[in-house]
Enzyme design. Structure first.
Site, PDB file in Angstrom:
ATOM      1  CE  LYS A  17      -2.306   1.994   4.872  1.00 49.61           C
ATOM      2  NZ  LYS A  17      -1.493   0.845   5.272  1.00 49.61           N
ATOM      3  CB  SER A  42      -0.949   0.027   1.202  1.00 50.15           C
ATOM      4  OG  SER A  42      -0.269   0.391   2.376  1.00 50.15           O
TER       5      SER A  42
END
Length: 233
Positions: free
Chosen positions: A192, A154
């Site tokens: 993230k 991701s």
């Protein structure tokens, strides 16, 4: 080699994906590049696809996916986001750690690799040391540091691949735009990009295939900020 218009379009698409999680519309691309018609955008997209920088996905709205970025554009985007990690190439470590704490030896520092961190959906919180890894002392600077092995894709558009080892500086605070290790609801950890808007925390992927996840600020605890990574082949 890309033309200026091709590079401008690729940069615009990347920025919009990073901000919104989806590529811009053709009308938005046309306006951003100051073109008279969408046919010019179609030609630019076809050229980028032929050169392997983007991929069109079937049966999806705004179905564009960035596959890679030119080195110059990646460096520019990293600098703008405040993320400029040093990448160290090396062999995969095979030995168990001698100790859990950092050990400075000459110009290198041994950091504990605290297991795996999800660059995808969150996985179980990490607490066990799997091995040690050596990094240059100049990479870590002041403060306590540790390392984590990345699981998932991701964060690929930020240059972080599955299997990389990320170097993390321990901290409980972060600035908007930092790439962080976030502990979600005291149970799951993920890597993230961190964005705060009032009492809402957004944990943002760097891959259009993953949605940005929103949490109350009391649901997210910052465990550290990314300072570099180690890539093995």
């Amino acid at each position: 080699m890309l033309t200026k218009k091709q590079l401008d379009l690729l940069e615009f698409i990347q920025k919009r994906v990073a901000r919104d999680g989806v590529p811009p519309s053709f009308d938005e691309m046309k306006e951003a590049l100051d073109l008279r018609s969408k046919s010019g955008i179609h030609r630019l997209i076809t050229a980028l696809e032929e050169r392997g920088f983007i991929r069109r996905l079937a049966h999806r709205a705004r179905a564009l996916e960035i596959v890679k970025l030119p080195d110059a554009l990646q460096t520019k985007l990293d600098a703008a986001s405040g993320f400029n990690p040093r990448v160290i190439n090396g062999d995969r470590p095979g030995n168990r750690p001698r100790a859990a704490q950092s050990l400075e030896t000459g110009g290198a520092i041994e950091l504990p690799v605290m297991g795996r961190i999800a660059a995808g959906v969150p996985i179980a919180a990490i607490s066990e040391i799997s091995h040690n890894v050596s990094v240059p002392a100049s990479m870590v600077g002041k403060g306590e540091h540790y390392a984590l092995e990345v699981k998932g894709d991701s964060m690929i558009d930020a240059g972080i691949n599955d299997g990389d080892v990320v170097v993390i500086r321990e901290t409980s605070t972060a600035q908007t735009g930092d790439i962080v290790v976030a502990l979600v609801e005291d149970a799951e950890a993920t890597l993230k990009r961190y964005r705060r808007n009032g009492n809402t925390i957004a944990l943002e992927a760097a891959n259009p295939a993953y949605e940005t996840r929103l949490y109350r600020d009391d649901q997210v605890k910052v465990q550290g900020c990314l300072v570099g990574l180690i890539r093995t082949y």
